[in-house]
Design a protein around this motif. Sequence first.
Motif, PDB file in Angstrom:
ATOM      1  N   ILE A 137      -4.146 -12.842   3.018  1.00  0.00           N
ATOM      2  CA  ILE A 137      -5.003 -11.961   3.294  1.00  0.00           C
ATOM      3  C   ILE A 137      -4.395 -10.322   3.426  1.00  0.00           C
ATOM      4  N   VAL A 138      -3.401 -10.528   3.836  1.00  0.00           N
ATOM      5  CA  VAL A 138      -2.655  -8.899   3.783  1.00  0.00           C
ATOM      6  C   VAL A 138      -2.264  -8.529   2.491  1.00  0.00           C
ATOM      7  N   LEU A 139      -2.075  -9.585   1.607  1.00  0.00           N
ATOM      8  CA  LEU A 139      -1.649  -9.129   0.265  1.00  0.00           C
ATOM      9  C   LEU A 139      -2.681  -8.862  -0.518  1.00  0.00           C
ATOM     10  N   ILE A 140      -3.987  -9.441  -0.215  1.00  0.00           N
ATOM     11  CA  ILE A 140      -5.221  -9.369  -1.006  1.00  0.00           C
ATOM     12  C   ILE A 140      -5.770  -7.672  -0.729  1.00  0.00           C
ATOM     13  N   ALA A 141      -5.637  -7.745   0.734  1.00  0.00           N
ATOM     14  CA  ALA A 141      -6.017  -6.085   1.445  1.00  0.00           C
ATOM     15  C   ALA A 141      -4.990  -5.034   0.630  1.00  0.00           C
ATOM     16  N   SER A 142      -3.678  -4.980   0.443  1.00  0.00           N
ATOM     17  CA  SER A 142      -3.117  -4.245  -0.126  1.00  0.00           C
ATOM     18  C   SER A 142      -3.273  -3.813  -1.593  1.00  0.00           C
ATOM     19  N   GLN A 143      -3.367  -5.070  -2.285  1.00  0.00           N
ATOM     20  CA  GLN A 143      -3.292  -5.077  -3.762  1.00  0.00           C
ATOM     21  C   GLN A 143      -4.528  -4.883  -4.434  1.00  0.00           C
ATOM     22  N   ALA A 144      -5.645  -5.267  -3.490  1.00  0.00           N
ATOM     23  CA  ALA A 144      -7.007  -4.584  -3.929  1.00  0.00           C
ATOM     24  C   ALA A 144      -7.133  -2.980  -4.184  1.00  0.00           C
ATOM     25  N   TYR A 145      -6.456  -2.232  -3.380  1.00  0.00           N
ATOM     26  CA  TYR A 145      -6.209  -0.672  -3.549  1.00  0.00           C
ATOM     27  C   TYR A 145      -5.919  -0.416  -4.643  1.00  0.00           C
ATOM     28  N   VAL A 146      -4.708  -1.121  -5.018  1.00  0.00           N
ATOM     29  CA  VAL A 146      -3.750  -1.079  -6.476  1.00  0.00           C
ATOM     30  C   VAL A 146      -4.965  -1.237  -7.504  1.00  0.00           C
ATOM     31  N   LEU A 147      -5.800  -2.235  -7.401  1.00  0.00           N
ATOM     32  CA  LEU A 147      -6.610  -2.711  -8.691  1.00  0.00           C
ATOM     33  C   LEU A 147      -7.629  -1.791  -8.787  1.00  0.00           C
ATOM     34  N   LEU A 148      -7.988  -0.793  -7.498  1.00  0.00           N
ATOM     35  CA  LEU A 148      -8.960   0.048  -7.653  1.00  0.00           C
ATOM     36  C   LEU A 148      -8.219   1.564  -8.025  1.00  0.00           C
ATOM     37  N   GLY A 149      -7.061   1.492  -8.153  1.00  0.00           N
ATOM     38  CA  GLY A 149      -6.487   2.767  -8.375  1.00  0.00           C
ATOM     39  C   GLY A 149      -6.291   3.728  -7.507  1.00  0.00           C
ATOM     40  N   ARG A 150      -6.333   3.103  -6.148  1.00  0.00           N
ATOM     41  CA  ARG A 150      -5.915   4.025  -5.034  1.00  0.00           C
ATOM     42  C   ARG A 150      -4.789   3.296  -3.914  1.00  0.00           C
ATOM     43  N   ARG A 151      -4.866   4.100  -3.025  1.00  0.00           N
ATOM     44  CA  ARG A 151      -3.692   3.884  -2.159  1.00  0.00           C
ATOM     45  C   ARG A 151      -4.450   3.275  -0.849  1.00  0.00           C
ATOM     46  N   GLY A 152      -3.930   2.097  -0.201  1.00  0.00           N
ATOM     47  CA  GLY A 152      -4.218   1.747   1.141  1.00  0.00           C
ATOM     48  C   GLY A 152      -3.608   2.607   2.245  1.00  0.00           C
ATOM     49  N   SER A 153      -3.951   2.054   3.325  1.00  0.00           N
ATOM     50  CA  SER A 153      -3.283   2.742   4.690  1.00  0.00           C
ATOM     51  C   SER A 153      -2.119   1.875   5.002  1.00  0.00           C
ATOM     52  N   GLY A 154      -1.884   0.684   4.494  1.00  0.00           N
ATOM     53  CA  GLY A 154      -0.596  -0.042   5.011  1.00  0.00           C
ATOM     54  C   GLY A 154      -1.086  -0.928   6.132  1.00  0.00           C
ATOM     55  N   LYS A 155      -2.323  -0.572   6.797  1.00  0.00           N
ATOM     56  CA  LYS A 155      -2.781  -1.567   7.878  1.00  0.00           C
ATOM     57  C   LYS A 155      -3.870  -2.503   7.309  1.00  0.00           C
ATOM     58  N   ALA A 156      -3.673  -3.901   7.281  1.00  0.00           N
ATOM     59  CA  ALA A 156      -4.450  -4.789   6.882  1.00  0.00           C
ATOM     60  C   ALA A 156      -5.970  -4.438   7.192  1.00  0.00           C
ATOM     61  N   LEU A 157      -6.197  -4.439   8.585  1.00  0.00           N
ATOM     62  CA  LEU A 157      -7.345  -4.600   9.260  1.00  0.00           C
ATOM     63  C   LEU A 157      -8.185  -3.124   8.564  1.00  0.00           C
ATOM     64  N   ALA A 158      -7.522  -2.032   8.517  1.00  0.00           N
ATOM     65  CA  ALA A 158      -8.074  -0.757   8.511  1.00  0.00           C
ATOM     66  C   ALA A 158      -8.533  -1.155   6.712  1.00  0.00           C
ATOM     67  N   ASP A 159      -7.427  -1.614   5.806  1.00  0.00           N
ATOM     68  CA  ASP A 159      -7.653  -1.645   4.553  1.00  0.00           C
ATOM     69  C   ASP A 159      -8.943  -2.472   4.257  1.00  0.00           C
TER      70      ASP A 159
END
Length: 494
Positions: free
Chosen positions: A128-150
Amino acid sequence: MPWNATRVRAVLRTDLPASITVFLVAVPLCVGVSVASGAPAELGLVTGIVGGLVAGALPGSSLQVSGPAAGLTVLVHSAVTTFGLPALGLLVLTAGLVQVLLALLRLGRWFRAVSSAVVEGMLTGIGIVLIASQAYVLLGRRGSGKALADLGGLPAAAVRAVGTAGGGASLAVGAGVIAVLVLWKHVPRRLALLPGPLVAVVLAAAAVRLLHLPVPTVRVDGLLGTLQPPGAEQFALLGRPEVWGTVLTFALIASAESLFSASAVDHMHAGRRTDYNRELLAQGVGNTVAGALGALPMTAVIVRSAANVQAGARTKASRVLHGGWLLLFALVLPGLLHLVPLAALAGLLVHAGGKLVAPRARLRLWRADRSEALVLLATATGIVTLNLLEGVAIGLVAALAKTAWDVTHIRLHVEQSPTGTVVRVHGNATFVKLPTLVDRLEEVTPTGPVELDLSALTHLDAACRQALTAWADQHRRRGVPVTVTPEAELVRSS
């Protein structure tokens, strides 16, 4: 077994082709895991090389393949963010030495005693954490690094990404990779011989190149330039308690994942079984060498291991050769990595995260054993809301609580019909639950012959055996036939 011309020919016929298959599977995964971990792409290849040439050459498991694993991505990224990339080698090296110590103490087999629900919950949470972080890379953006917030901000980020040329192109590339991976199992058999991850990444790179899509690609600095062996400044970090927490987490999770993978691989082939202590030693030596080079931590990886078995490997030669192919690629063709879009690697890892979550398997577990499913859910929730170490600790506490409940819990299920009564007893019949057992038995009013089914009992102590025997004899004296299943469970009084 000594080497001779016959054995060499056998290796060339089976293990050499298998090693090429594993190499082709490993390249995109090594690069993807490394980039997602916040490290240069080449370090993932270094770990794959060490996993093949060092860990692969040592005894333990003959067919499973080691390298950087998606399951450690979240932990490595957190360590790199907290302590810096130069400290990564120290963390991995020290974790490897801890694994060596555990192997010398012959504790390898004890990892199999960890509740499978905790391990599956750990993999689910990591997924789940991996999906949350890599989904932002897939969108060409940067996540917050916090799974719930992402996870919460993902819909809004997707809407914003689609509205830009770069974000839309990145999403299309990543979605295309995921589509290829999902559909690859349905392609004709001859085409399916090619590894799906490699095909997906090559197609994505070709599309970006030919269509001139505004999508960022992997940065390549050269293999030797990325190696960062730990120095005196890094070793000084060992005086900080939080560093040891990360080291132990690396060692324990990598060991558990490797040994559970070994168990799974053993079920895939009919060859020699894994020696768990030797395999733990091999993983420890591999991580020690990888850490000395400043590379990522390694585990045995089920994706590459399964590919190795399915490709027809028979000996450890295939995994050693795969390490040699990775080394040759890293030295001769590193520039090819510059063509790989980051969105393609993100798609690869989102798919890997989905396989870690495995929703169908989790649903089957919920239907089969809800208490085990709750342990899994507690572990995964702890990882997503807190962090990996605390999540696993929560899962272990939940597993102990479940065990305590099972040890002291007993259930009676009564089925009555005009033709008779069936009394099924489940759980642990111990003196602690004797009053409950007696009360429930007294509530039963037979409607005919009685079958006392004790086959679901996991334990029956003397006090409860005496109570069940007395209850059965009491009904027999009243003229009610009572049969016990299995017959040897109770000693009938005369």
